[in-house]
Write an enzyme that holds these catalytic residues in place. Sequence first.
Site, PDB file in Angstrom:
ATOM      1  N   ASP A  15      65.925  36.552  74.357  1.00  0.00           N
ATOM      2  CA  ASP A  15      66.619  36.004  75.532  1.00  0.00           C
ATOM      3  C   ASP A  15      67.088  37.129  76.466  1.00  0.00           C
ATOM      4  O   ASP A  15      68.269  37.178  76.864  1.00  0.00           O
ATOM      5  CB  ASP A  15      67.847  35.182  75.091  1.00  0.00           C
ATOM      6  CG  ASP A  15      67.506  34.147  74.018  1.00  0.00           C
ATOM      7  OD1 ASP A  15      66.429  33.537  74.093  1.00  0.00           O
ATOM      8  OD2 ASP A  15      68.344  33.944  73.117  1.00  0.00           O
ATOM      9  N   GLU A 226      65.703  24.586  78.785  1.00  0.00           N
ATOM     10  CA  GLU A 226      66.752  25.590  78.561  1.00  0.00           C
ATOM     11  C   GLU A 226      66.359  26.852  79.318  1.00  0.00           C
ATOM     12  O   GLU A 226      65.415  26.848  80.099  1.00  0.00           O
ATOM     13  CB  GLU A 226      66.908  25.885  77.058  1.00  0.00           C
ATOM     14  CG  GLU A 226      65.676  26.478  76.412  1.00  0.00           C
ATOM     15  CD  GLU A 226      65.790  26.629  74.896  1.00  0.00           C
ATOM     16  OE1 GLU A 226      66.806  26.212  74.309  1.00  0.00           O
ATOM     17  OE2 GLU A 226      64.841  27.155  74.288  1.00  0.00           O
TER      18      GLU A 226
HETATM   19  O1  FUB Z   1      68.328  32.391  71.185  1.00  0.00           O
HETATM   20  C1  FUB Z   1      68.835  31.112  70.916  1.00  0.00           C
HETATM   21  C2  FUB Z   1      68.253  30.115  71.831  1.00  0.00           C
HETATM   22  O2  FUB Z   1      66.837  30.129  71.725  1.00  0.00           O
HETATM   23  C3  FUB Z   1      68.493  30.378  73.292  1.00  0.00           C
HETATM   24  O3  FUB Z   1      69.797  30.102  73.715  1.00  0.00           O
HETATM   25  C4  FUB Z   1      67.439  29.521  73.858  1.00  0.00           C
HETATM   26  O4  FUB Z   1      67.206  29.718  75.219  1.00  0.00           O
HETATM   27  C5  FUB Z   1      66.260  29.911  73.002  1.00  0.00           C
HETATM   28  O5  FUB Z   1      65.656  31.102  73.421  1.00  0.00           O
END
Ligand code: FUB
Length: 325
Positions: A15, A226
């Site tokens: 991320d 997301e």
């Molecule tokens: O790294 C945890 C979660 O996985 C992140 O918050 C999401 O965007 C995905 O990458």
Amino acid sequence: MTDSKTLVPEDFFADPSGRVFNDRLYIYPSHDRRTNIPDDDNGSQYDMADYHVLSMGEIGGEVTVHGKAFGVEDVPWAERQLWAPDCAFKHGKYYFYFPARDREGVFRIGVAVSDTPEGPFTPEREPIRGSFSIDPAVLVDDDGEAYLYFGGIWGGQLQCWRTGQFDPDAYSTMEASRDEDALMPKVAKLSQDMKSFESGVQDLIINDDIDGKPIRAGRHDRRFFEAAWMHKRGGKYYFSYSTGDTHYIVYAMGDSPMGPFTYAGRILEPVQGWTTHHSIVEFRGKWYLCYHDTSISGENNLRSAKIRELVYDDQGHIKLAQPQA
Ligand code: FUB
């Protein structure tokens, strides 16, 4: 440079949010770790417990892994799962935004403050009032106003907030039904001290370029899942995000930081591993895509952060990138 470079081959960072401070590129990533937690649709396997900031003086140069920025034990309100963060600079301070589950298991967004871009950061005692869900990304606009973008469906719990209150019974619905408008990412204007929402939380509307209407929940290749990210180039706002279960990074364009936006295409084809999450940053006159994959570990929850150049066409559209091992 168009080839991807793995930033830290000897540890696992995901991320990656790229930010330039003092002519140096900083990366604010999640810090993946090994666990015995099996993969599930809630993302339980992403059980991260601390943050470290990365930085480099030039792309392709030595990457510094700075000391611990803070850990879950330093956050009075948080219980577990320090997920995707971001950082902004304003009025001489650095503000590090991060999601975590509180003691009721509800994701909230916190902020931690430092005098230096690499930290250590001191978390506020409470999450940002009115915050929820995951994946905060911040834009400090040219006029100095700051905006926080956030949200994530499925494990990110956005589907539980449709009424404005947390509804645990809505968890298993995962998202809106096929012909409804998709659940939209959220935006809130930040207060001058960067620690609270000045405005209420709003939907960031993403319209489909086909019919001009909000993207429908059934369009899994386009709807927001997301990994919110906002950047500005040539007076245009670019909102980019992950489509989750179809594994694309896509983007939409608009004329205002609060939207509306219109879907504009794909940025990155699926990488190795379930999650895909990125940032876009300008450094010394070139644009870069930071992202992650599981090419080193082969395991969904042990991800490696990468960087590669991002290219625009003459109309300001982003050219599609192929992932590289
Ligand atoms: O790294 C945890 C979660 O996985 C992140 O918050 C999401 O965007 C995905 O990458």
